[in-house]
Design a protein around this motif. Sequence first.
Motif, PDB file in Angstrom:
ATOM      1  N   SER A  42       7.720 -44.368 -24.634  1.00  0.00           N
ATOM      2  CA  SER A  42       7.796 -42.945 -24.985  1.00  0.00           C
ATOM      3  C   SER A  42       6.857 -42.610 -26.142  1.00  0.00           C
ATOM      4  O   SER A  42       6.874 -41.512 -26.661  1.00  0.00           O
ATOM      5  CB  SER A  42       9.234 -42.573 -25.351  1.00  0.00           C
ATOM      6  OG  SER A  42       9.688 -43.383 -26.413  1.00  0.00           O
ATOM      7  N   SER A  75       9.762 -39.766 -23.211  1.00  0.00           N
ATOM      8  CA  SER A  75      10.356 -40.632 -22.214  1.00  0.00           C
ATOM      9  C   SER A  75      10.153 -40.109 -20.784  1.00  0.00           C
ATOM     10  O   SER A  75       9.887 -40.877 -19.861  1.00  0.00           O
ATOM     11  CB  SER A  75      11.852 -40.745 -22.522  1.00  0.00           C
ATOM     12  OG  SER A  75      12.450 -41.627 -21.645  1.00  0.00           O
ATOM     13  N   ALA A  76      10.283 -38.782 -20.609  1.00  0.00           N
ATOM     14  CA  ALA A  76      10.227 -38.205 -19.250  1.00  0.00           C
ATOM     15  C   ALA A  76       8.912 -38.503 -18.521  1.00  0.00           C
ATOM     16  O   ALA A  76       8.930 -39.014 -17.398  1.00  0.00           O
ATOM     17  CB  ALA A  76      10.522 -36.714 -19.299  1.00  0.00           C
ATOM     18  N   GLY A  92      16.126 -34.689 -25.880  1.00  0.00           N
ATOM     19  CA  GLY A  92      16.110 -36.152 -25.950  1.00  0.00           C
ATOM     20  C   GLY A  92      17.390 -36.688 -26.567  1.00  0.00           C
ATOM     21  O   GLY A  92      18.266 -35.920 -26.986  1.00  0.00           O
ATOM     22  N   GLN A 147      26.158 -41.059 -22.861  1.00  0.00           N
ATOM     23  CA  GLN A 147      24.709 -41.104 -23.082  1.00  0.00           C
ATOM     24  C   GLN A 147      24.225 -42.543 -23.246  1.00  0.00           C
ATOM     25  O   GLN A 147      23.034 -42.793 -23.400  1.00  0.00           O
ATOM     26  CB  GLN A 147      24.315 -40.350 -24.361  1.00  0.00           C
ATOM     27  CG  GLN A 147      24.960 -39.016 -24.593  1.00  0.00           C
ATOM     28  CD  GLN A 147      24.501 -37.958 -23.618  1.00  0.00           C
ATOM     29  OE1 GLN A 147      23.604 -38.205 -22.809  1.00  0.00           O
ATOM     30  NE2 GLN A 147      25.107 -36.800 -23.671  1.00  0.00           N
ATOM     31  N   SER A 171      18.306 -41.599 -20.399  1.00  0.00           N
ATOM     32  CA  SER A 171      17.296 -41.018 -19.509  1.00  0.00           C
ATOM     33  C   SER A 171      17.016 -41.875 -18.286  1.00  0.00           C
ATOM     34  O   SER A 171      16.621 -41.361 -17.250  1.00  0.00           O
ATOM     35  CB  SER A 171      16.010 -40.706 -20.279  1.00  0.00           C
ATOM     36  OG  SER A 171      15.581 -41.811 -21.007  1.00  0.00           O
ATOM     37  N   ASP A 174      13.796 -48.308 -21.697  1.00  0.00           N
ATOM     38  CA  ASP A 174      14.131 -46.922 -22.003  1.00  0.00           C
ATOM     39  C   ASP A 174      15.598 -46.780 -22.381  1.00  0.00           C
ATOM     40  O   ASP A 174      16.392 -47.689 -22.172  1.00  0.00           O
ATOM     41  CB  ASP A 174      13.808 -46.025 -20.787  1.00  0.00           C
ATOM     42  CG  ASP A 174      13.741 -44.549 -21.169  1.00  0.00           C
ATOM     43  OD1 ASP A 174      13.528 -44.242 -22.360  1.00  0.00           O
ATOM     44  OD2 ASP A 174      13.899 -43.705 -20.280  1.00  0.00           O
TER      45      ASP A 174
END
Length: 339
Positions: free
Chosen positions: A174, A203-204, A58, A304, A224, A220
């Motif tokens: 998340s 989050s995924a 993460g 990122q 990601s 989010d």
Amino acid sequence: MHAFRSSSLHHHHHHHHRRRLLAALGTAACLAAAAPAGQAQGYPNKPVRLVVAYPPGGATDIVARVLAQKLSEQTGQQFIVDNRPGAGGNTGAEWAARSAPDGYTLVLATTAHAISPALFKNLGYKLDKDFAPVSQLTSGPLVIVAHPGLPANDVTELIALAKARPGVLNFASSGNGQSTHLAAELFASMAGVKMAHIPYKGSAPALTDVMGGQAQLMFDTILSAMPQVKAGKLKALAVTSAKRSGAAPELPTVAESGLPGYEAIAWNGLLAPAGTPPEVIARLNAELKKALALPEVKDRFEAQGFAAAWNTPEAFGDFMNAQVKKWAQVVQVSGATLD
């Protein structure tokens, strides 16, 4: 309110520390003679543990690994990332709070740690009493992403849609109390709309359900969410920072596209257990200033979706106090609960 003082002495008044303390005092007496105040001068002289209260992979974990590598190179001692996920970041924080205040166990704090005091009634640690601030590390916006089929392409249309269907629109997060949850609650309360919250573990899985249409939108991290936007599996509506993000400059801010004054950022910072010697904190802060100024670190973070954000221990303490107040208000106004 002088919370977050590095010299904070009111930590560890738990009785199960009493026995350990007495046992340690005997040893400490012998050591004190041998090692006067110069102990912190040689810091660090053994491996340092960086506790990350989230699973590997993460955003916080990535920040920790980039910095651990640089701090290891700069100090010649290993900085090791130790993932201790659970309870929305609180398991790792509680564990770190109970560690020896010697600079060899540190914890990466996130926005969630500033939200938790208002949301969890029985935290096993006190953010302002059990920790000493070292420095902020990063700051970055979230991005509002939606299922491509959602009939709203910008913030104004999203607010209109939510007003037309009160409580029907739902958002994934998340986890309860994460910035992805509270940023959406702040949005809803400022826009005067009701949206249903669906918390996930990370989050995924949340994004997967937004892509699949089980949830309609999510606030989010850029890290990601943007790859799925570029792949056409999600659409991005806006970023949550006050200014546009260098990582996605084409995206408008929420504030400029329909909700003036709105701002929610996700951040990371470094904390040490309360009572850690000020010279250890100063050494860490100086090494972080150096690491966070490196072009390769800045570029890595920019990719990122966040900016390097070094500051002094005092400034970081003030920032955290302000964040705790801001999110406590959001929790109160939104009636956000841990359901």
